[in-house]
Design a protein around this motif. Structure first.
Motif, PDB file in Angstrom:
ATOM      1  N   ILE A  95       0.807  -1.222   0.000  1.00  0.00           N
ATOM      2  CA  ILE A  95       0.000   0.000   0.000  1.00  0.00           C
ATOM      3  C   ILE A  95       0.844   1.277   0.000  1.00  0.00           C
ATOM      4  O   ILE A  95       0.341   2.356  -0.294  1.00  0.00           O
ATOM      5  CB  ILE A  95      -0.960  -0.016   1.200  1.00  0.00           C
ATOM      6  N   THR A  96       2.157   1.162   0.246  1.00  0.00           N
ATOM      7  CA  THR A  96       2.993   2.358   0.300  1.00  0.00           C
ATOM      8  C   THR A  96       4.161   2.298  -0.673  1.00  0.00           C
ATOM      9  O   THR A  96       4.261   3.127  -1.576  1.00  0.00           O
ATOM     10  CB  THR A  96       3.537   2.567   1.727  1.00  0.00           C
ATOM     11  N   LEU A  97       5.042   1.344  -0.495  1.00  0.00           N
ATOM     12  CA  LEU A  97       6.284   1.322  -1.280  1.00  0.00           C
ATOM     13  C   LEU A  97       6.044   0.977  -2.747  1.00  0.00           C
ATOM     14  O   LEU A  97       6.540   1.681  -3.641  1.00  0.00           O
ATOM     15  CB  LEU A  97       7.277   0.334  -0.662  1.00  0.00           C
ATOM     16  N   GLY A  98       5.291  -0.061  -3.033  1.00  0.00           N
ATOM     17  CA  GLY A  98       5.046  -0.470  -4.413  1.00  0.00           C
ATOM     18  C   GLY A  98       4.357   0.597  -5.240  1.00  0.00           C
ATOM     19  O   GLY A  98       4.828   0.946  -6.330  1.00  0.00           O
ATOM     20  N   PRO A  99       3.238   1.150  -4.761  1.00  0.00           N
ATOM     21  CA  PRO A  99       2.588   2.219  -5.529  1.00  0.00           C
ATOM     22  C   PRO A  99       3.464   3.460  -5.691  1.00  0.00           C
ATOM     23  O   PRO A  99       3.408   4.118  -6.726  1.00  0.00           O
ATOM     24  CB  PRO A  99       1.343   2.546  -4.706  1.00  0.00           C
ATOM     25  N   ALA A 100       4.277   3.783  -4.688  1.00  0.00           N
ATOM     26  CA  ALA A 100       5.158   4.949  -4.800  1.00  0.00           C
ATOM     27  C   ALA A 100       6.190   4.737  -5.911  1.00  0.00           C
ATOM     28  O   ALA A 100       6.444   5.644  -6.716  1.00  0.00           O
ATOM     29  CB  ALA A 100       5.852   5.214  -3.470  1.00  0.00           C
ATOM     30  N   ILE A 101       6.763   3.554  -5.995  1.00  0.00           N
ATOM     31  CA  ILE A 101       7.759   3.273  -7.035  1.00  0.00           C
ATOM     32  C   ILE A 101       7.091   3.244  -8.413  1.00  0.00           C
ATOM     33  O   ILE A 101       7.641   3.769  -9.388  1.00  0.00           O
ATOM     34  CB  ILE A 101       8.505   1.972  -6.723  1.00  0.00           C
ATOM     35  N   ALA A 102       5.906   2.674  -8.507  1.00  0.00           N
ATOM     36  CA  ALA A 102       5.192   2.671  -9.788  1.00  0.00           C
ATOM     37  C   ALA A 102       4.841   4.100 -10.205  1.00  0.00           C
ATOM     38  O   ALA A 102       4.978   4.467 -11.386  1.00  0.00           O
ATOM     39  CB  ALA A 102       3.926   1.821  -9.685  1.00  0.00           C
ATOM     40  N   PHE A 103       4.417   4.929  -9.270  1.00  0.00           N
ATOM     41  CA  PHE A 103       4.099   6.321  -9.569  1.00  0.00           C
ATOM     42  C   PHE A 103       5.336   7.085 -10.045  1.00  0.00           C
ATOM     43  O   PHE A 103       5.268   7.867 -10.998  1.00  0.00           O
ATOM     44  CB  PHE A 103       3.492   6.998  -8.333  1.00  0.00           C
ATOM     45  N   ILE A 104       6.462   6.854  -9.388  1.00  0.00           N
ATOM     46  CA  ILE A 104       7.719   7.477  -9.822  1.00  0.00           C
ATOM     47  C   ILE A 104       8.064   7.031 -11.238  1.00  0.00           C
ATOM     48  O   ILE A 104       8.527   7.831 -12.060  1.00  0.00           O
ATOM     49  CB  ILE A 104       8.849   7.143  -8.828  1.00  0.00           C
ATOM     50  N   GLY A 105       7.804   5.769 -11.563  1.00  0.00           N
ATOM     51  CA  GLY A 105       8.043   5.277 -12.915  1.00  0.00           C
ATOM     52  C   GLY A 105       7.173   5.981 -13.941  1.00  0.00           C
ATOM     53  O   GLY A 105       7.648   6.331 -15.028  1.00  0.00           O
ATOM     54  N   PHE A 106       5.897   6.223 -13.625  1.00  0.00           N
ATOM     55  CA  PHE A 106       5.009   6.929 -14.548  1.00  0.00           C
ATOM     56  C   PHE A 106       5.447   8.389 -14.730  1.00  0.00           C
ATOM     57  O   PHE A 106       5.441   8.912 -15.847  1.00  0.00           O
ATOM     58  CB  PHE A 106       3.557   6.877 -14.071  1.00  0.00           C
ATOM     59  N   ILE A 107       5.825   9.052 -13.653  1.00  0.00           N
ATOM     60  CA  ILE A 107       6.316  10.428 -13.750  1.00  0.00           C
ATOM     61  C   ILE A 107       7.590  10.469 -14.586  1.00  0.00           C
ATOM     62  O   ILE A 107       7.792  11.358 -15.418  1.00  0.00           O
ATOM     63  CB  ILE A 107       6.556  11.016 -12.340  1.00  0.00           C
ATOM     64  N   PHE A 108       8.454   9.486 -14.396  1.00  0.00           N
ATOM     65  CA  PHE A 108       9.693   9.380 -15.172  1.00  0.00           C
ATOM     66  C   PHE A 108       9.384   9.215 -16.653  1.00  0.00           C
ATOM     67  O   PHE A 108      10.055   9.803 -17.513  1.00  0.00           O
ATOM     68  CB  PHE A 108      10.500   8.185 -14.637  1.00  0.00           C
ATOM     69  N   GLN A 109       8.355   8.444 -16.978  1.00  0.00           N
ATOM     70  CA  GLN A 109       7.944   8.263 -18.371  1.00  0.00           C
ATOM     71  C   GLN A 109       7.468   9.584 -18.971  1.00  0.00           C
ATOM     72  O   GLN A 109       7.811   9.911 -20.109  1.00  0.00           O
ATOM     73  CB  GLN A 109       6.831   7.225 -18.485  1.00  0.00           C
ATOM     74  N   PHE A 110       6.649  10.342 -18.254  1.00  0.00           N
ATOM     75  CA  PHE A 110       6.184  11.634 -18.758  1.00  0.00           C
ATOM     76  C   PHE A 110       7.361  12.577 -18.999  1.00  0.00           C
ATOM     77  O   PHE A 110       7.410  13.275 -20.010  1.00  0.00           O
ATOM     78  CB  PHE A 110       5.176  12.279 -17.801  1.00  0.00           C
ATOM     79  N   TYR A 111       8.310  12.601 -18.071  1.00  0.00           N
ATOM     80  CA  TYR A 111       9.501  13.429 -18.248  1.00  0.00           C
ATOM     81  C   TYR A 111      10.262  13.020 -19.505  1.00  0.00           C
ATOM     82  O   TYR A 111      10.684  13.869 -20.289  1.00  0.00           O
ATOM     83  CB  TYR A 111      10.409  13.318 -17.017  1.00  0.00           C
ATOM     84  N   THR A 112      10.411  11.724 -19.711  1.00  0.00           N
ATOM     85  CA  THR A 112      11.160  11.226 -20.864  1.00  0.00           C
ATOM     86  C   THR A 112      10.466  11.576 -22.172  1.00  0.00           C
ATOM     87  O   THR A 112      11.129  11.929 -23.151  1.00  0.00           O
ATOM     88  CB  THR A 112      11.325   9.701 -20.749  1.00  0.00           C
ATOM     89  N   ILE A 113       9.162  11.501 -22.213  1.00  0.00           N
ATOM     90  CA  ILE A 113       8.436  11.809 -23.451  1.00  0.00           C
ATOM     91  C   ILE A 113       8.564  13.289 -23.802  1.00  0.00           C
ATOM     92  O   ILE A 113       8.738  13.642 -24.973  1.00  0.00           O
ATOM     93  CB  ILE A 113       6.955  11.399 -23.305  1.00  0.00           C
ATOM     94  N   PHE A 114       8.519  14.164 -22.818  1.00  0.00           N
ATOM     95  CA  PHE A 114       8.565  15.592 -23.097  1.00  0.00           C
ATOM     96  C   PHE A 114       9.982  16.156 -23.183  1.00  0.00           C
ATOM     97  O   PHE A 114      10.150  17.314 -23.545  1.00  0.00           O
ATOM     98  CB  PHE A 114       7.767  16.361 -22.038  1.00  0.00           C
ATOM     99  N   LYS A 115      11.000  15.355 -22.862  1.00  0.00           N
ATOM    100  CA  LYS A 115      12.389  15.802 -22.940  1.00  0.00           C
ATOM    101  C   LYS A 115      12.805  15.953 -24.393  1.00  0.00           C
ATOM    102  O   LYS A 115      12.511  15.108 -25.222  1.00  0.00           O
ATOM    103  CB  LYS A 115      13.282  14.776 -22.238  1.00  0.00           C
ATOM    104  N   LYS A 116      13.484  17.038 -24.708  1.00  0.00           N
ATOM    105  CA  LYS A 116      13.965  17.269 -26.056  1.00  0.00           C
ATOM    106  C   LYS A 116      15.148  16.358 -26.343  1.00  0.00           C
ATOM    107  O   LYS A 116      15.789  15.852 -25.446  1.00  0.00           O
ATOM    108  CB  LYS A 116      14.413  18.723 -26.229  1.00  0.00           C
ATOM    109  N   LYS A 117      15.429  16.167 -27.638  1.00  0.00           N
ATOM    110  CA  LYS A 117      16.570  15.340 -28.037  1.00  0.00           C
ATOM    111  C   LYS A 117      17.861  15.912 -27.512  1.00  0.00           C
ATOM    112  O   LYS A 117      18.090  17.061 -27.463  1.00  0.00           O
ATOM    113  CB  LYS A 117      16.681  15.260 -29.549  1.00  0.00           C
TER     114      LYS A 117
END
Length: 79
Positions: free
Chosen positions: A57-79
């Protein structure tokens, strides 16, 4: 009427657009996907009933959420 466009294979490959992301973007996307899967895997390791322990209920969802935020950052990052 004569066709004025010359579509030789060499000209077609020169006119193709480059990939939308750079190599670093794709590498970071893989890291984000691994973080998301790690978060879901950590949620399955919880031994409490219905997954109501710290891992489920705490650690797993937090790591998955960080992964999703990381994905959004990667998509919007310029070359």
């Amino acid at each position: 009427m004569k066709n004025t466009t010359n579509n030789t294979p060499t000209e077609q490959t020169g006119n193709q657009e480059a990939l939308p992301f750079g190599k670093s973007n794709y590498t970071l996307m893989i890291v984000g996907i691994v973080l998301i899967f790690a978060g879901f895997f950590i949620m399955t390791l919880d031994k409490e009933e219905f997954g109501f322990g710290f891992l489920g209920i705490t650690l797993g969802p937090a790591i998955a959420f960080i992964g999703f935020i990381f994905q959004f950052y990667t998509i919007f990052k310029k070359k």
